[in-house]
Design a protein around this motif. Structure first.
Motif, mmCIF file in Angstrom:
data_model
loop_
_atom_site.group_PDB
_atom_site.id
_atom_site.type_symbol
_atom_site.label_atom_id
_atom_site.label_comp_id
_atom_site.label_asym_id
_atom_site.label_seq_id
_atom_site.Cartn_x
_atom_site.Cartn_y
_atom_site.Cartn_z
ATOM 1 N N THR A 2 57.446 -9.923 -54.786
ATOM 2 C CA THR A 2 56.599 -8.994 -53.857
ATOM 3 C C THR A 2 57.290 -7.796 -53.413
ATOM 4 O O THR A 2 58.733 -8.434 -52.662
ATOM 5 N N TYR A 130 53.835 -4.840 -61.460
ATOM 6 C CA TYR A 130 53.379 -5.714 -60.368
ATOM 7 C C TYR A 130 51.531 -5.236 -60.079
ATOM 8 O O TYR A 130 51.252 -5.980 -59.777
ATOM 9 N N PHE A 131 51.609 -3.694 -59.867
ATOM 10 C CA PHE A 131 50.300 -3.633 -59.876
ATOM 11 C C PHE A 131 48.814 -3.043 -60.943
ATOM 12 O O PHE A 131 48.097 -3.805 -61.234
ATOM 13 N N ASP A 133 49.957 -6.603 -62.937
ATOM 14 C CA ASP A 133 49.309 -7.886 -62.665
ATOM 15 C C ASP A 133 48.513 -8.863 -62.030
ATOM 16 O O ASP A 133 47.921 -8.022 -61.700
ATOM 17 N N CYS A 136 47.675 -9.366 -58.686
ATOM 18 C CA CYS A 136 47.974 -8.552 -58.022
ATOM 19 C C CYS A 136 46.589 -8.445 -56.499
ATOM 20 O O CYS A 136 45.666 -8.374 -56.805
ATOM 21 N N GLU A 137 47.746 -8.624 -55.227
ATOM 22 C CA GLU A 137 46.655 -8.578 -53.938
ATOM 23 C C GLU A 137 46.687 -7.302 -53.561
ATOM 24 O O GLU A 137 45.994 -7.109 -52.422
ATOM 25 N N HIS A 138 46.688 -6.274 -53.983
ATOM 26 C CA HIS A 138 46.973 -4.740 -53.065
ATOM 27 C C HIS A 138 46.546 -4.076 -54.420
ATOM 28 O O HIS A 138 46.484 -4.304 -55.948
#
Length: 166
Positions: A2, A130-131, A133, A136-138
């Motif tokens: 994160t 990250y994005f 994945d 990803c939460e965002h």
């Protein structure tokens, strides 16, 4: 992994030189434009930027996402938004300067320290991982993203990659 989220409360204006490219074009040395952009920026404008001033790489005008589509990249420096371009202190020889606004909003920040351009590539790799994945939460906005080269160090130093999020 994160990355911290930072809220920019005010927009920032940057001035510099620009190219339009795609991530697929940047894979090949023959079609890559970003290295040439930064080389031209370094040769033409770095001597006019005060020592210790942050340098910015601003990604905007996204056609779609990071896998397909073109986008503009501005290699530049922060200016007072009320300051006329001609007062920015930059040598415009062989360059057309453009201005771009970094809007206020939420950004996920991926910071790296080390030798350039590997440091920048590592920051982007972390962001893409990250994005992309599934957990990803965002969500990326694909409006404006930017690199901030802390204290104007383009060879060795710290880069902070700001990715716009909803």
């Amino acid at each position: 992994m994160t990355a911290p989220i930072q809220e920019l409360t005010e927009s920032q204006t940057c001035t510099g030189i620009s190219v339009r490219t795609t991530n697929s074009a940047e894979i090949s040395h023959e079609t890559a434009k970003l290295g040439k952009l930064w080389q031209k920026f370094y040769q033409t404008h770095m001597s006019n930027i005060p020592e210790g001033e942050d340098i910015y790489g601003i990604y905007h005008n996204y056609e779609s996402d990071d896998l397909v589509g073109a986008f503009d990249v501005v290699a530049g420096w922060k200016v007072d938004s009320e300051q006329p371009q001609s007062d920015s202190g930059a040598n415009t020889k062989n360059s057309t300067l453009v201005s771009v606004d970094i809007p206020a909003g939420k950004y996920m920040v991926f910071a790296e320290h080390g030798n350039m351009p590997n440091t920048v590539m590592n920051a982007w790799e972390k962001a893409w991982t990250y994005f992309n994945d599934p957990s990803c939460e965002h969500t990326r906005t694909y409006h404006v993203d930017f690199e901030r080269y802390v204290e104007g160090k383009l060879e060795y130093g710290q880069v902070e990659l700001y990715i716009g999020i909803e």
